[in-house]
Motif scaffolding. Structure first.
Motif, mmCIF file in Angstrom:
data_model
loop_
_atom_site.group_PDB
_atom_site.id
_atom_site.type_symbol
_atom_site.label_atom_id
_atom_site.label_comp_id
_atom_site.label_asym_id
_atom_site.label_seq_id
_atom_site.Cartn_x
_atom_site.Cartn_y
_atom_site.Cartn_z
ATOM 1 N N VAL A 111 28.843 5.459 4.311
ATOM 2 C CA VAL A 111 27.794 4.871 3.473
ATOM 3 C C VAL A 111 26.632 5.850 3.314
ATOM 4 C CG1 VAL A 111 26.054 3.042 3.389
ATOM 5 C CG2 VAL A 111 28.397 2.493 4.021
ATOM 6 N N GLN A 112 26.266 6.466 4.439
ATOM 7 C CA GLN A 112 25.149 7.434 4.417
ATOM 8 C C GLN A 112 25.477 8.599 3.498
ATOM 9 O OE1 GLN A 112 24.246 8.578 8.397
ATOM 10 N NE2 GLN A 112 22.483 9.798 7.832
ATOM 11 N N ASN A 113 26.736 9.042 3.575
ATOM 12 C CA ASN A 113 27.193 10.155 2.736
ATOM 13 C C ASN A 113 27.105 9.781 1.258
ATOM 14 O OD1 ASN A 113 28.147 12.704 2.466
ATOM 15 N ND2 ASN A 113 30.252 12.035 2.265
ATOM 16 N N GLU A 114 27.561 8.561 0.955
ATOM 17 C CA GLU A 114 27.501 8.112 -0.444
ATOM 18 C C GLU A 114 26.054 8.060 -0.928
ATOM 19 O OE1 GLU A 114 29.620 4.452 -0.483
ATOM 20 O OE2 GLU A 114 31.581 5.422 -0.507
ATOM 21 N N ALA A 115 25.205 7.572 -0.054
ATOM 22 C CA ALA A 115 23.777 7.500 -0.420
ATOM 23 C C ALA A 115 23.220 8.889 -0.699
ATOM 24 C CB ALA A 115 22.984 6.829 0.700
ATOM 25 N N LEU A 116 23.663 9.859 0.125
ATOM 26 C CA LEU A 116 23.181 11.242 -0.067
ATOM 27 C C LEU A 116 23.691 11.816 -1.387
ATOM 28 C CD1 LEU A 116 23.488 12.714 3.506
ATOM 29 C CD2 LEU A 116 21.413 12.491 2.173
ATOM 30 N N VAL A 118 24.376 10.088 -4.076
ATOM 31 C CA VAL A 118 23.577 9.457 -5.136
ATOM 32 C C VAL A 118 22.193 10.116 -5.205
ATOM 33 C CG1 VAL A 118 22.426 7.309 -5.805
ATOM 34 C CG2 VAL A 118 24.794 7.263 -5.039
ATOM 35 N N GLN A 119 21.623 10.315 -4.024
ATOM 36 C CA GLN A 119 20.287 10.927 -3.950
ATOM 37 C C GLN A 119 20.316 12.326 -4.568
ATOM 38 O OE1 GLN A 119 18.903 10.842 0.041
ATOM 39 N NE2 GLN A 119 16.912 11.683 -0.454
ATOM 40 N N ASN A 120 21.393 13.037 -4.258
ATOM 41 C CA ASN A 120 21.558 14.392 -4.786
ATOM 42 C C ASN A 120 21.647 14.368 -6.311
ATOM 43 O OD1 ASN A 120 21.769 17.088 -4.392
ATOM 44 N ND2 ASN A 120 23.983 17.087 -4.482
ATOM 45 N N GLU A 121 22.427 13.428 -6.818
ATOM 46 C CA GLU A 121 22.563 13.335 -8.276
ATOM 47 C C GLU A 121 21.210 13.022 -8.918
ATOM 48 O OE1 GLU A 121 25.616 10.469 -8.891
ATOM 49 O OE2 GLU A 121 27.218 11.898 -8.464
#
Ligand code: GTP
Ligand code: MG
Length: 346
Positions: A111-116, A118-121
């Motif tokens: 989940v944290q990775n996915e959030a990162l 998204v944040q990166n995008e």
């Protein structure tokens, strides 16, 4: 006395019997019977009984101790087994808990990775927006620099009239002192391309819209000619008139393939011509390489060039194409005429 000896002998005998009874205590009853048969047997029998009872007690204690020991060992073994099983269960539970914790931790990391991601995008998008914003600011800055230069020049030049900014400019009294070839026309008409061709003899690149001025000097046959283009964008057209006073010739470029803009171009041209009634005018009907381009006759009519007053008028069809090694005949004619006019003014 004899009795005592007999008793001692009986005791001795009884001891022997007891010793035997230690191993074969089960046969005690027979020893008892034997003791009873002897004289003084009752006392002997009592001692034997007591001794036997004592031995029995000892044996019973031994048996009990052994039983107790046995019970204790079994209990210890059972206890050890129970403890071992308990530890095993405990360990298994711990392992299961650890495994579950790892699964949960892993899911949290996903989940944290996915959030990162998204944040990166989002950051990439933000960055792109900033780049665009930056480019806009650069353009805005360039426009301000141009505006600033115009204002400076206006302050320095006594022959520039603030009234020229109004929609009805005041005609300039004298039109004989100019030294520049002023190149005007709507945006995209081909002004910069023309100047590039005249100075280098070739069009080798696509031009960018002129954000302010474009000054070009050409030295030919000992003659120095200064060209000044002012960008044709709507916001820059208000500055066109300010440079008329310095012009020896006005070159007005139109995109002949875009007649829809002729009306606007004509209005601007009329205003310019009013300011300088005798300024020579050269109209270039550019982009003649495009099949839909209007002919010079149509351009003459659409721009009302019959009404330019008493001035020198030149109307030339031109085109400039990237990569062509020779200038088109129209551009060459324009160049030769400009040189003639510049020579005549000296
Ligand atoms: N097909 C064709 N394209 C031309 C010709 N002359 C110029 N162009 C193209 O028209 C576009 C505009 O040319 P510019 O020379 O920048 O026009 P401009 O009049 O200086 O425009 P501003 O600086 O915005 O006032 C460029 O893509 C040129 O390559 C021509 O004769 N034929
Ligand atoms: Mg230009």
């Amino acid at each position: 006395m004899f009795g005592e000896r007999l008793a001692a002998a009986a005791v001795l005998g009884a001891s022997v019997v007891i010793g035997v009874a230690y191993f074969f205590w089960s046969s005690a009853s027979s020893s008892e019977k034997e003791a009873q048969k002897q004289p003084g047997g009752e006392a002997l029998s009592a001692a034997v009984k007591q001794e036997e009872a004592s031995e029995k007690q000892k044996v019973a204690a031994v048996v009990q101790t052994e039983a107790a020991n046995k019970d204790g060992e079994e209990e210890e073994e059972e206890e050890a087994v129970i403890q071992s099983e308990a530890r095993k269960e405990e360990k298994e539970e711990e392992e299961e808990e650890e495994e579950e914790a790892l699964v949960v931790q892993n899911e949290a990391l996903v989940v944290q990775n996915e959030a990162l991601v998204v944040q990166n995008e989002a950051l990439v998008v933000q960055n792109e927006a900033l780049v665009v914003q930056n480019e806009a600011l650069v353009v805005q800055n360039e426009a301000l620099v141009v505006q600033n230069e115009v204002l400076k020049e206006e302050e320095e030049s006594p022959d520039l009239h603030p009234e020229a900014e109004t929609s009805e400019p005041r005609p300039v009294e004298s039109d004989s002192e100019g030294s520049q070839v002023l190149v005007l026309g709507l945006d995209g008409a081909g002004k910069t391309s023309l100047l590039h061709c005249l100075s280098t003899g070739i069009l080798d690149q696509d031009m960018k819209p002129t954000e302010g001025f474009n000054a070009v000097s050409i030295n030919r046959d000992g003659l120095h000619i200064e060209f000044l283009e002012i960008g044709g964008k709507e916001e820059l057209r208000q500055y066109w008139q300010r440079y008329l006073s310095k012009a020896l010739l006005l070159v007005f470029v139109v995109d002949a393939s875009d007649p829809q803009r002729f009306t606007v171009a004509r209005k601007h041209l009329e205003v310019l011509l009013t300011s300088r009634p005798r300024l020579p005018l050269m109209v270039l009907a550019n982009k003649q390489d495009i099949p839909s381009a209007l002919s010079i006759t149509d351009v003459h009519d659409d721009l009302s060039l019959s009404e330019v007053g008493e001035r020198q008028l030149f109307l030339i069809g031109t085109y400039m194409k990237k990569g062509e090694v020779e200038l088109s005949s129209g551009v060459q004619d324009a160049r030769d005429l400009i040189i003639q006019i510049a020579c005549g003014s000296k």
